[in-house]
Design an enzyme around this catalytic site. Structure first.
Site, PDB file in Angstrom:
ATOM      1  N   HIS A  79     -43.369  36.859 -40.049  1.00  0.00           N
ATOM      2  CA  HIS A  79     -42.842  36.139 -38.887  1.00  0.00           C
ATOM      3  C   HIS A  79     -41.574  36.784 -38.322  1.00  0.00           C
ATOM      4  O   HIS A  79     -41.111  36.396 -37.238  1.00  0.00           O
ATOM      5  CB  HIS A  79     -42.615  34.656 -39.215  1.00  0.00           C
ATOM      6  CG  HIS A  79     -41.360  34.356 -39.965  1.00  0.00           C
ATOM      7  ND1 HIS A  79     -41.337  34.076 -41.319  1.00  0.00           N
ATOM      8  CD2 HIS A  79     -40.078  34.278 -39.558  1.00  0.00           C
ATOM      9  CE1 HIS A  79     -40.097  33.832 -41.702  1.00  0.00           C
ATOM     10  NE2 HIS A  79     -39.319  33.941 -40.647  1.00  0.00           N
ATOM     11  N   ASP A 128     -47.287  35.357 -45.223  1.00  0.00           N
ATOM     12  CA  ASP A 128     -46.123  35.701 -44.408  1.00  0.00           C
ATOM     13  C   ASP A 128     -45.413  36.907 -45.029  1.00  0.00           C
ATOM     14  O   ASP A 128     -44.349  36.783 -45.642  1.00  0.00           O
ATOM     15  CB  ASP A 128     -45.193  34.493 -44.318  1.00  0.00           C
ATOM     16  CG  ASP A 128     -44.048  34.694 -43.340  1.00  0.00           C
ATOM     17  OD1 ASP A 128     -44.078  35.686 -42.584  1.00  0.00           O
ATOM     18  OD2 ASP A 128     -43.120  33.855 -43.342  1.00  0.00           O
ATOM     19  N   SER A 223     -34.602  35.033 -43.357  1.00  0.00           N
ATOM     20  CA  SER A 223     -36.027  35.345 -43.407  1.00  0.00           C
ATOM     21  C   SER A 223     -36.274  36.794 -43.812  1.00  0.00           C
ATOM     22  O   SER A 223     -35.559  37.710 -43.391  1.00  0.00           O
ATOM     23  CB  SER A 223     -36.668  35.134 -42.032  1.00  0.00           C
ATOM     24  OG  SER A 223     -36.866  33.786 -41.763  1.00  0.00           O
ATOM     25  N   GLY A 224     -37.330  36.997 -44.588  1.00  0.00           N
ATOM     26  CA  GLY A 224     -37.724  38.336 -44.979  1.00  0.00           C
ATOM     27  C   GLY A 224     -36.955  38.900 -46.148  1.00  0.00           C
ATOM     28  O   GLY A 224     -37.358  39.897 -46.742  1.00  0.00           O
TER      29      GLY A 224
END
Length: 273
Positions: A79, A128, A223-224
């Site tokens: 994402h 994801d 995120s990530g």
């Protein structure tokens, strides 16, 4: 079901060996990733900053974290990919203070984006995860290392303490830090996280939940990034920050959810050629 939020900001290599002394008082962990503190310098040497040039002007901004998994590849969340045009991205390794050049950094353009074929954009389905192929190899300079990964299918017990790191918001709607943040965060086993009082059916076995204590969590901009856990004598990246609650990043019984790396090892290794 409570709405989810993407924990995304919108705007010679060596290996870790022994765990550092990361014991701190509760006071030092108040209010900061959410519930953390400034990271120990030169500790999380596989941590990457994924940066995006929204207008193709040469001005990049941090949007996500990542983990260096080979000299040519960085693992992040699917994402985090806002465009399939690789030219809009760069990755910075050896980063600590985002707004200060410290001589430890290596910046690489992205030459290829590889998104897991099962990613649909629906966080509750999962998958994801993505890989970024760098335009040139990263070299060991004492401040950068490859991430160790877990064993295939490896899971962690309830309450196992891992660490979340990133440059995400210090609180929901709050400010973003200059310096990399770290915080201990307890694993929530799948049977608990998938219960109706927690994330219910949104929590899949291909995910790891951690936190949910109302104190520590990831937030927008994390995120990530990695969930780092000291297992089998090494710091290993067991998770990739995926999602959390939209209302408040650090809600009780709504832990940060990570893509479980051990579930995707076959795919990861098949792509890094």
């Amino acid at each position: 079901m409570m709405h989810l939020v993407l924990l995304l900001s919108c705007i010679g290599l060596i290996y870790a060996s022994a765990p550092p002394d990361l014991t701190v008082s509760n006071e030092r962990y108040t209010g900061k990733v959410v519930g953390g503190q400034n990271a120990h310098p030169n500790m999380w040497r596989y941590q990457a900053s994924l940066q995006y040039d929204n207008w193709n002007t040469g001005h990049y901004a941090h949007i996500c974290g990542g983990s260096l998994v080979s000299p040519l590849y960085v693992m992040t969340a699917a994402h985090c990919i806002l465009s399939l045009e690789a030219k809009f991205y760069r990755v910075v390794l050896g980063e600590y203070n985002l707004y200060k050049y410290e001589g430890t950094e290596q910046t690489r353009a992205v030459s290829k984006i590889i998104i897991h074929p099962g990613w649909t954009g629906d966080l509750t389905i999962g998958n994801d995860i993505a890989l970024l192929r760098l335009a040139s190899e990263v070299y060991g300079n004492g401040y950068i290392t490859l991430a160790d990964l877990p064993y295939p299918g490896q899971t962690l017990p309830n309450g196992f303490t891992c660490y979340i790191t990133g440059w995400g918001l210090l609180a929901t709607g709050g400010s973003a830090p200059d310096i990399l943040q770290e915080a201990p965060i307890p694993v929530v086993e799948h049977s608990v996280c998938a219960s109706p009082e927690w994330w219910g059916s949104a929590a899949k076995k291909s995910m790891i939940c951690a936190g949910g204590d109302g104190n520590t969590s990831g937030c927008q901009g994390d995120s990530g990034g990695p969930l780092s856990c000291f297992t089998d004598g090494y710091w290993r990246v067991h998770g990739v920050v995926s999602y959390g609650p939209a209302v408040n990043c650090n809600m009780y019984t709504k832990p940060t959810v990570f893509t479980r790396v051990s579930f995707f090892l076959e795919w990861l290794y098949s792509q890094m050629v």
